[in-house]
Design an enzyme around this catalytic site. Structure first.
Site, mmCIF file in Angstrom:
data_model
loop_
_atom_site.group_PDB
_atom_site.id
_atom_site.type_symbol
_atom_site.label_atom_id
_atom_site.label_comp_id
_atom_site.label_asym_id
_atom_site.label_seq_id
_atom_site.Cartn_x
_atom_site.Cartn_y
_atom_site.Cartn_z
ATOM 1 C CG HIS A 34 70.629 78.594 26.692
ATOM 2 N ND1 HIS A 34 70.561 79.428 27.643
ATOM 3 C CD2 HIS A 34 71.940 78.236 26.431
ATOM 4 C CE1 HIS A 34 71.927 79.276 28.160
ATOM 5 N NE2 HIS A 34 72.709 78.622 27.458
ATOM 6 C CD GLU A 35 63.487 80.266 29.486
ATOM 7 O OE1 GLU A 35 63.127 79.090 29.030
ATOM 8 O OE2 GLU A 35 63.043 80.627 30.479
ATOM 9 C CG HIS A 37 72.787 82.595 25.509
ATOM 10 N ND1 HIS A 37 72.674 81.475 24.847
ATOM 11 C CD2 HIS A 37 74.057 82.780 25.693
ATOM 12 C CE1 HIS A 37 73.876 80.667 24.983
ATOM 13 N NE2 HIS A 37 74.632 81.482 25.143
ATOM 14 N N GLY A 147 76.922 85.545 32.294
ATOM 15 C CA GLY A 147 76.068 84.553 33.054
ATOM 16 C C GLY A 147 76.763 83.942 34.403
ATOM 17 C CD GLN A 153 83.137 83.281 30.052
ATOM 18 O OE1 GLN A 153 83.706 82.448 29.278
ATOM 19 N NE2 GLN A 153 81.958 83.386 30.083
ATOM 20 C CB SER A 186 74.808 75.988 23.633
ATOM 21 O OG SER A 186 74.480 77.440 24.153
ATOM 22 N NE ARG A 187 80.346 72.583 25.170
ATOM 23 C CZ ARG A 187 81.127 73.653 25.599
ATOM 24 N NH1 ARG A 187 80.738 74.214 26.581
ATOM 25 N NH2 ARG A 187 82.124 73.742 24.955
HETATM 26 O O1 PAF Z 1 80.314 82.233 27.903
HETATM 27 C C1 PAF Z 1 80.720 82.188 26.391
HETATM 28 O O2 PAF Z 1 79.743 81.757 25.578
HETATM 29 C C2 PAF Z 1 81.949 82.529 25.943
HETATM 30 O O3 PAF Z 1 82.931 82.174 26.468
HETATM 31 C C3 PAF Z 1 82.132 84.055 25.406
HETATM 32 C C4 PAF Z 1 82.023 85.053 27.025
HETATM 33 C C5 PAF Z 1 81.087 84.357 24.706
HETATM 34 C C6 PAF Z 1 83.722 84.309 24.841
HETATM 35 O O4 PAF Z 1 83.794 83.500 23.664
#
Ligand code: PAF
Length: 284
Positions: A34-35, A37, A147, A153, A186-187
């Site tokens: 999506h935008e 990414h 992001g 994360q 994406s969800r």
């Molecule tokens: O943020 C994500 O989409 C995932 O956690 C990542 C960093 C690609 C690892 O699978």
């Protein structure tokens, strides 16, 4: 743009880039772009000679009752989108390619992974570190792009980079939102029409709480306002709404300067996360 599916083919591309002294930017994704990414990829494009995007739905970061099987996938669409923003190499391996055997060795995320999403997704961040560390070794990037939507994360990956001396820079790109404020994810495709209408209440609640906290420094009343907003505007179930010092993810104290206000809410069956990070200029 090249699409490679094997570690060997990727290694050839990386070796060629390194031999000609090119800088490499890595954008790790699980696809269904999506935008958000695409913004990561565009930022990487502006800052590096070669942009590598990985597209891999990583099984080791999903719990047994989570959506690994049903997670949306569309590689042809993703590769077209990646090409449109100037990605040079898409690395889209199979699960067997990434995990041909299990030697039982795991990276274990520390304290930062025991709260927020880590509390309801045990082992999730260990799986993230496993795949991200492999991707770092395979692509040897100068910079890697994540992001801010996944603020926890980012904080945990930054800790791994620091603790294990990965020779790269983590670049964090702001959250991209729909017009009504819902964070792109994406969800979001899982949401029904009615759920989609309710979902922007999460971002609204975060804004309310931030304004309240900045006005009087009272975390409890700020969080109560956010919870009340979500409870009155949605049929959702709050997993957490929390205020923490960022990037340590420790309780906010008088010396805290950067604050993370983060939420995870189930709207129907879909668990959505969102956050805002802000500076407390004078301390609290
Ligand atoms: O943020 C994500 O989409 C995932 O956690 C990542 C960093 C690609 C690892 O699978």
């Amino acid at each position: 743009m090249k699409v490679v599916t094997t570690i060997q083919a990727l290694a050839k591309e990386i070796q060629a880039a390194k031999q000609s002294q090119k800088t490499i930017g890595l954008v790790p994704t699980m696809g269904y772009l999506h935008e958000g990414h695409l913004t990561l990829a565009q930022t990487a494009r502006a800052e590096n000679d070669v942009v590598v995007m990985s597209i891999f739905v990583n099984p080791t970061q999903f719990g047994p009752n989570e959506d690994f099987e049903s997670y949306p996938r569309d590689l042809p669409r993703d590769t077209a989108l990646a090409e449109s923003v100037g990605v040079d190499i898409v690395f889209a391996p199979s699960v067997e390619e990434m995990y041909p055997q299990d030697g039982g060795i795991r990276l274990h995320a520390g304290e930062q992974a025991t709260i927020l999403c880590g509390a309801s997704r045990p082992g999730h961040f260990d799986g993230v570190l496993q795949v991200v560390s492999k991707l770092f070794h395979l692509t040897m990037p100068n910079r890697a792009y994540f992001g801010q939507k996944d603020a926890q994360q980012v904080a945990i990956i930054a800790t791994m980079v620091r603790d294990f001396n990965f020779p790269l820079e983590i670049r964090v790109v702001p959250i991209v939102r729909e017009e009504d404020g819902l964070a792109k994810s994406s969800r979001n495709v899982y949401l029904s029409g009615a759920e989609r209408q309710e979902a922007p209440a999460i971002n609204e609640a975060l804004q309310l709480a931030r304004d309240s906290f900045l006005a009087n420094g009272d975390a409890d009343s700020a969080l109560a306002k956010a919870k009340a907003h979500i409870q009155t505007r949605t049929h959702g179930r709050i997993d957490y709404i929390e205020l923490l010092a960022y990037p340590d993810l420790t309780p906010v104290t008088a010396t805290t300067q950067q604050v993370l206000l983060a939420a995870a809410v189930y709207i129907g069956k879909t668990r959505l996360i969102d956050n805002c990070i802000f500076t407390v200029k004078e301390g609290l």
